[in-house]
Scaffold this motif. Structure first.
Motif, PDB file in Angstrom:
ATOM      1  N   PHE A 142      41.282  46.199  40.285  1.00 28.19           N
ATOM      2  CA  PHE A 142      40.900  45.745  41.619  1.00 28.19           C
ATOM      3  C   PHE A 142      39.691  44.814  41.566  1.00 28.19           C
ATOM      4  CE2 PHE A 142      43.500  49.440  42.338  1.00 28.19           C
ATOM      5  CZ  PHE A 142      44.312  49.038  43.390  1.00 28.19           C
ATOM      6  N   ALA A 143      39.646  43.991  40.537  1.00 24.63           N
ATOM      7  CA  ALA A 143      38.627  42.958  40.450  1.00 24.63           C
ATOM      8  C   ALA A 143      39.070  41.745  41.245  1.00 24.63           C
ATOM      9  CB  ALA A 143      38.398  42.572  38.986  1.00 24.63           C
ATOM     10  N   GLY A 144      38.104  41.042  41.834  1.00 30.19           N
ATOM     11  CA  GLY A 144      38.444  39.827  42.554  1.00 30.19           C
ATOM     12  C   GLY A 144      38.858  40.094  43.985  1.00 30.19           C
ATOM     13  N   SER A 145      39.685  39.204  44.511  1.00 31.68           N
ATOM     14  CA  SER A 145      39.964  39.176  45.941  1.00 31.68           C
ATOM     15  C   SER A 145      41.459  39.187  46.246  1.00 31.68           C
ATOM     16  CB  SER A 145      39.348  37.905  46.538  1.00 31.68           C
ATOM     17  OG  SER A 145      39.868  37.626  47.805  1.00 31.68           O
ATOM     18  N   GLU A 183      45.245  36.767  45.640  1.00 34.16           N
ATOM     19  CA  GLU A 183      46.357  37.576  45.118  1.00 34.16           C
ATOM     20  C   GLU A 183      46.017  38.231  43.779  1.00 34.16           C
ATOM     21  OE1 GLU A 183      49.844  35.132  45.118  1.00 34.16           O
ATOM     22  OE2 GLU A 183      49.886  34.927  47.287  1.00 34.16           O
ATOM     23  N   GLU A 184      44.757  38.567  43.598  1.00 39.71           N
ATOM     24  CA  GLU A 184      44.375  39.285  42.382  1.00 39.71           C
ATOM     25  C   GLU A 184      44.714  40.767  42.493  1.00 39.71           C
ATOM     26  OE1 GLU A 184      40.578  37.045  40.614  1.00 39.71           O
ATOM     27  OE2 GLU A 184      40.495  37.257  42.791  1.00 39.71           O
ATOM     28  N   ASP A 213      49.046  47.396  46.328  1.00 38.52           N
ATOM     29  CA  ASP A 213      48.375  47.949  45.151  1.00 38.52           C
ATOM     30  C   ASP A 213      47.343  48.990  45.571  1.00 38.52           C
ATOM     31  OD1 ASP A 213      49.817  46.171  43.559  1.00 38.52           O
ATOM     32  OD2 ASP A 213      48.213  44.672  43.540  1.00 38.52           O
ATOM     33  N   LEU A 214      46.572  48.646  46.593  1.00 38.36           N
ATOM     34  CA  LEU A 214      45.530  49.550  47.061  1.00 38.36           C
ATOM     35  C   LEU A 214      46.119  50.853  47.583  1.00 38.36           C
ATOM     36  CD1 LEU A 214      42.643  50.244  47.793  1.00 38.36           C
ATOM     37  CD2 LEU A 214      42.893  48.865  49.868  1.00 38.36           C
TER      38      LEU A 214
END
Length: 205
Positions: A152-155, A159-160, A165-166
């Motif tokens: 969960f790095a980035g933003s 679309e990182e 996913d969360l």
């Protein structure tokens, strides 16, 4: 009476008439309202209406207030750098996620200038200053993900990682803690707490 005097009287009469007409117009309620007569001395017309709307709208400080109870089973710490992304993407998304699991998820927005943010980047994320920590981890073990993990790095803007996913990560955290919830995404559910996993799972016969 001379012609000159008559002309002077006509001019005076016209001036008086024009003055009276202006006086009547100025006393008209609609005109008085337009001129602000009867309003509060500190009123500034439409500016006050706009100001009232601004007071009712959430401020950026409101956007950074935590979501959910302090004793929630899952805590999401948000590392952010762009205020517009907080307002337009992160806050709405995380509010929706937290509301899907009432009382079980807490969201905290970490001040980029705080000691907590510095601690996270130095001790947990190895310098990454934007992303999410879910129960203290930026990388989560998720069986459905490629290579079995999600980072969960980035933003989400780039679309990182995604809201799906969360939700997968949150639901696996809840399952690990034996908390009942209504799933919002499809995924492989692990054995219920206290229930032995199927010894044949994952084996071909």
């Amino acid at each position: 009476m001379s012609k000159k005097m008559k002309t002077g009287l006509v001019v005076v009469a016209l001036l008086v008439g024009i003055g009276a007409f202006n006086y009547i117009i100025n006393m008209d309620p609609t005109q008085l309202a337009a001129r602000g007569v009867g309003k509060d001395a500190h009123s500034h017309g439409d500016d006050d209406h706009d100001h009232e709307n601004e007071e009712g709208a959430p401020t950026f400080e409101d956007m950074l207030k935590p979501i959910g109870p302090e004793d929630a089973a899952v805590t999401i710490e948000v590392l952010w750098g762009d205020p517009q992304e907080v307002q337009g993407v992160l806050r709405p998304m995380l509010t929706g996620v937290a509301s899907s699991y009432p009382d079980h998820v807490r969201v905290e927005f970490v001040d980029p200038d705080s000691e907590r943010h510095q601690q996270i980047t130095e001790e947990i994320t190895e310098g990454i200053g934007v992303g999410l920590l879910i129960n203290g981890e930026m990388i989560k073990q998720i069986p459905e993900a490629d290579l079995g993990v999600l980072a969960f790095a980035g933003s989400p803007t780039f679309e990182e990682w995604s809201e799906k996913d969360l939700r997968l990560a949150v639901e696996h955290e809840l399952e690990d803690r034996g908390i009942d919830f209504e799933p919002t995404v499809e995924h492989d559910h692990r054995a219920a707490p206290g229930q032995a996993p199927d010894p044949h799972a994952g084996h071909d016969h």
